[in-house]
Scaffold this active site. Sequence first.
Site, PDB file in Angstrom:
ATOM      1  CG  ASP A   5      49.742  51.706 -40.286  1.00 22.06           C
ATOM      2  OD1 ASP A   5      50.302  51.033 -41.177  1.00 22.06           O
ATOM      3  OD2 ASP A   5      50.223  51.857 -39.152  1.00 22.06           O
ATOM      4  NE  ARG A  38      58.168  53.544 -31.487  1.00 25.09           N
ATOM      5  CZ  ARG A  38      57.611  52.849 -32.490  1.00 25.09           C
ATOM      6  NH1 ARG A  38      56.524  52.118 -32.257  1.00 25.09           N
ATOM      7  NH2 ARG A  38      58.124  52.872 -33.704  1.00 25.09           N
TER       8      ARG A  38
HETATM    9  C1  S3P Z   1      54.986  51.177 -36.942  1.00 25.07           C
HETATM   10  C2  S3P Z   1      55.562  51.597 -38.107  1.00 25.07           C
HETATM   11  C3  S3P Z   1      54.942  51.438 -39.425  1.00 25.07           C
HETATM   12  C4  S3P Z   1      53.450  51.135 -39.312  1.00 25.07           C
HETATM   13  C5  S3P Z   1      53.175  50.087 -38.293  1.00 25.07           C
HETATM   14  C6  S3P Z   1      53.657  50.542 -36.922  1.00 25.07           C
HETATM   15  C7  S3P Z   1      55.706  51.372 -35.674  1.00 25.07           C
HETATM   16  O1  S3P Z   1      55.553  50.364 -40.095  1.00 25.07           O
HETATM   17  O2  S3P Z   1      52.944  50.744 -40.564  1.00 25.07           O
HETATM   18  O3  S3P Z   1      51.796  49.810 -38.209  1.00 25.07           O
HETATM   19  O4  S3P Z   1      55.096  51.262 -34.597  1.00 25.07           O
HETATM   20  O5  S3P Z   1      56.917  51.660 -35.717  1.00 25.07           O
HETATM   21  P1  S3P Z   1      56.961  50.535 -40.881  1.00 25.07           P
HETATM   22  O6  S3P Z   1      58.017  50.793 -39.882  1.00 25.07           O
HETATM   23  O7  S3P Z   1      57.148  49.232 -41.589  1.00 25.07           O
HETATM   24  O8  S3P Z   1      56.751  51.679 -41.825  1.00 25.07           O
END
Ligand code: S3P
Length: 430
Positions: A317, A25
């Site tokens: 995760d 981000r």
């Molecule tokens: C993330 C959101 C999660 C996570 C991924 C990173 C992010 O996924 O599992 O490792 O940085 O927004 P989802 O948005 O599919 O839940």
Amino acid sequence: MLTIKKAAPLRGEAAIPGDKSISHRSIMLGALADGDTHVTNFLESADCLSTIDCFTRLGIFVERDFTHPGHVIVHGMGMQGLHPSFHTVVLYTGNSGTTTRIMTGILAPQRFVSLVSGDNSVNARPMKRVITPLAQMGAKIVSMNDDGCAPLQITGTPLHGITYDSPVASAQVKSAILLAGLYAEGPTTVNEPTKSRDHTERMLRAFGASVETKGNSVTVTPTDRLTPIDIEVPGDISSAAYFLAGACIVPGSEVLLKHVGINPTRDGILRVAKAMGADIELVNETKDAEPCADLLVKSSALHGTTIGGDLIPTLIDELPVIAVMAACAEGTTVITDAAELRVKESDRIRAVAEGLSAMGADITPTADGFVIHGGKPLHGAKIHTYDDHRIAMSFAVAGLAAEGETILDDESCVRISYPSFFQDLAALER
Ligand code: S3P
């Protein structure tokens, strides 16, 4: 291939590399800001480098200081400043689902065409979850193989704001919609079934955007200016999780994990580990835009627990390594509501159940989780990592507590989120 041997106690301090979600981000919002965003403790892993590569192709100069690892300057060009060399730009997102999904929201309102593709794993992951809401905003996104997956063709076009009731709690989906909403006509609201990680909302506010949160609902107001900021990326709790779990299950361990992000939308592993009887103390807590603490973890006898509902997005995760802790705990652990694990970098329910069963654990996979009867002694086995970084690191931890040798068939996937994982683990084993 890598062989893991039963460990002596883990001891010492580990500086945890920067948070992956926040690192992505920082590049994305930095690129859209008017001027330079200075980032420290940026995670220089394959996934985050994919994001840098994409923005470089979009005409953004992202300066890396090789004498100071983790120092990055994003030379933002403003909300309308993305300028690929040609009217059609090809973006390769590698193994990064986060880059692929969140970028769709940034690319949909641009004035050029983007072709977005990742590796085989990314191109098998569901993209309809971002295509559907963005199409409601007016976006023109085509799944080029007509299978709801990448490669995607995104033809930039003006968007309008929507209110979207998301069927999944996904920060990637929420972020794609909110970033598209910055460019839309009128406000955009995302309602989630349970709250997903909120790094995008926090960072957007820091860049000066108007973001309102009420419970599981977030509204963004369009803007034509983001103000650059300085970002110190906290240590990634998802990376700290492996040493935390290792210290819990290897008797005699005591580790201090430095400067770890403890954002309440990410701290589920701390809550679950404590419910399992873990000995974890938070020291040096800070309450900045992203709260942080050092985690002092000592080994202890663990017992089973139940994990489901609103907790799941806060530790999604970490579930593979939590399953390892559960296999080493006395009693039964039941994990439900985690069907999302089936569509991560690999089918993590299958990969975890297969690996832990091979090591002698009593684990039954279910449609949306596991039932684990813990306490059976683990023994070494050959583990298929499915080219999934979190599977490789979870089984490296399982190997620390197992008799004999645990062999990871391919450990190189740790480059995705934690390139120095094995060196940092070895330093704690000394
Ligand atoms: C993330 C959101 C999660 C996570 C991924 C990173 C992010 O996924 O599992 O490792 O940085 O927004 P989802 O948005 O599919 O839940």
